[in-house]
Design an enzyme around this catalytic site. Sequence first.
Site, PDB file in Angstrom:
ATOM      1  N   HIS A 109       0.877  -1.168   0.000  1.00 41.97           N
ATOM      2  CA  HIS A 109       0.000   0.000   0.000  1.00 41.97           C
ATOM      3  C   HIS A 109       0.915   1.219   0.000  1.00 41.97           C
ATOM      4  CE1 HIS A 109      -2.432  -2.904   2.461  1.00 41.97           C
ATOM      5  NE2 HIS A 109      -3.451  -2.399   1.788  1.00 41.97           N
ATOM      6  N   ASP A 112       2.358   1.853   3.344  1.00 42.96           N
ATOM      7  CA  ASP A 112       3.368   0.900   3.843  1.00 42.96           C
ATOM      8  C   ASP A 112       4.740   1.370   3.434  1.00 42.96           C
ATOM      9  OD1 ASP A 112       1.304  -0.854   4.539  1.00 42.96           O
ATOM     10  OD2 ASP A 112       1.414  -1.886   2.605  1.00 42.96           O
TER      11      ASP A 112
END
Length: 447
Positions: A109, A112
């Site tokens: 993501h 992340d």
Amino acid sequence: MQRPVFKGDIEYFPNVERIPFEGPGSDNPLAFKAYNPNQMVGEQTMEAHLRFAVCYWHTFHGTGADPFGPGTRDYVWNRHADSMDAARARLDAAFEFFTKLGVPYYCFHDRDLAPAGASVSESEHNLQVLTDLAKERQQMTGIKLLWGTANMFSDPRYMNGAATNPDLLVVSHAAAQVKAALEATVALGGENYVFWGGREGYACLNNTDTRRELEHFARFLTMARDYGRSIGFKGVFLIEPKPMEPMFHQYDFDAQTVIGFLRHHDLDRDFKLNIEANHATLAGHTFAHELQMCADAGMLGSIDANRGNAQNGWDTDQFPTDMNDCIAAMQVVLAQGGLGRGGLNFDAKLRRESTDLEDLFIAHIGAMDAFARALVLAHKLNHDSTLQQLREQRYASFETAMGREFEAGRLSLADLRDHAAKMGEATPSSGKQEWVENRINDLVFGG
Ligand code: XLS
Ligand code: CA
Ligand code: CA
């Protein structure tokens, strides 16, 4: 293909070397017993069939926190006061892990990879910095990006949804994130781009205009598709169904719901599905059922390989080790001719009680061995003439002249009525399920 092991300024897994293949006789927990990347299965190597990916979120961010207590694992790469320093350290730890484990792909993501900033521009800048660093590391190691996605569910602004939020400003923030995440995915050569619904759903009909929200959702996906294509994204857009959690009703309930939605909104040429095993079981289906529905529609794009817990209704994201499930999944994948640009992403997390650093490797090794074994066995099952004949036999009446006319759409309801009247009662025909199940056990366990 053997990729060089990556080590940054700090070696984060000093006690683990490149994971070797030692074969079925080995009892080394840090060695593969079944996954031998170069081993041929049918026409392709195991590596080419399985296209394994490590997920960034559980593996490098997951520390074991649950609603009753904080994390139990304090990873070195997360111990930085500055969130950008932590992001750089995490990237190095990730590439060391990918190359020591020997996976070809990873998934992330946006949040992340890089932390959100105080403004849209600062968030974009953070992601850009980390994308550049990730690109360098990809070039050094040959590791590739299976898919990117945007986290549009953690930030409190998304509590009422992202693309389906009743506030246009929140929808716009979601758009800013998807735009930047698409740019990062394109810069990193990502082969797919995923939309998991996150909080796209609702809890209360009396405060929700579901018709409007679903229209907004389709519009948002269309805009994302158009923007992605305009910046050169040639990959596949994927939707990942899930029936509940975090929202009580999630719009992308299961595979057939999503397939119908994509077709209705004319998105089915650009979008396929990313099927997660645990989401399938939450929807009351099996993993293989969801895969089969996608394969039948020509829309099986990729897989989040994990498993749930049969005794509860949560998204437990466990590492996949249930062989029956893995075999059934690989049967569907092989029957549709492979995963194409998709892969097997381990959207799975260690149990909270698994606190050794090496447990991250052990968990992935077991999951990769499970799917390697499943690949070999599924190949065997799909080539078994007894199983093939049993299935074909059930449909033999459609191979007659009249059956072919029916399938070609040349018969009317009245024609079928006349056929029934002329032929009388149908002879009962056993489904032979027990024979099928026994045959599978014989082939899997019979040596
Ligand atoms: C959550 C989802 C999520 C997606 C990516 O349940 O599995 O992790 O895979 O956003
Ligand atoms: Ca998932
Ligand atoms: Ca999940």
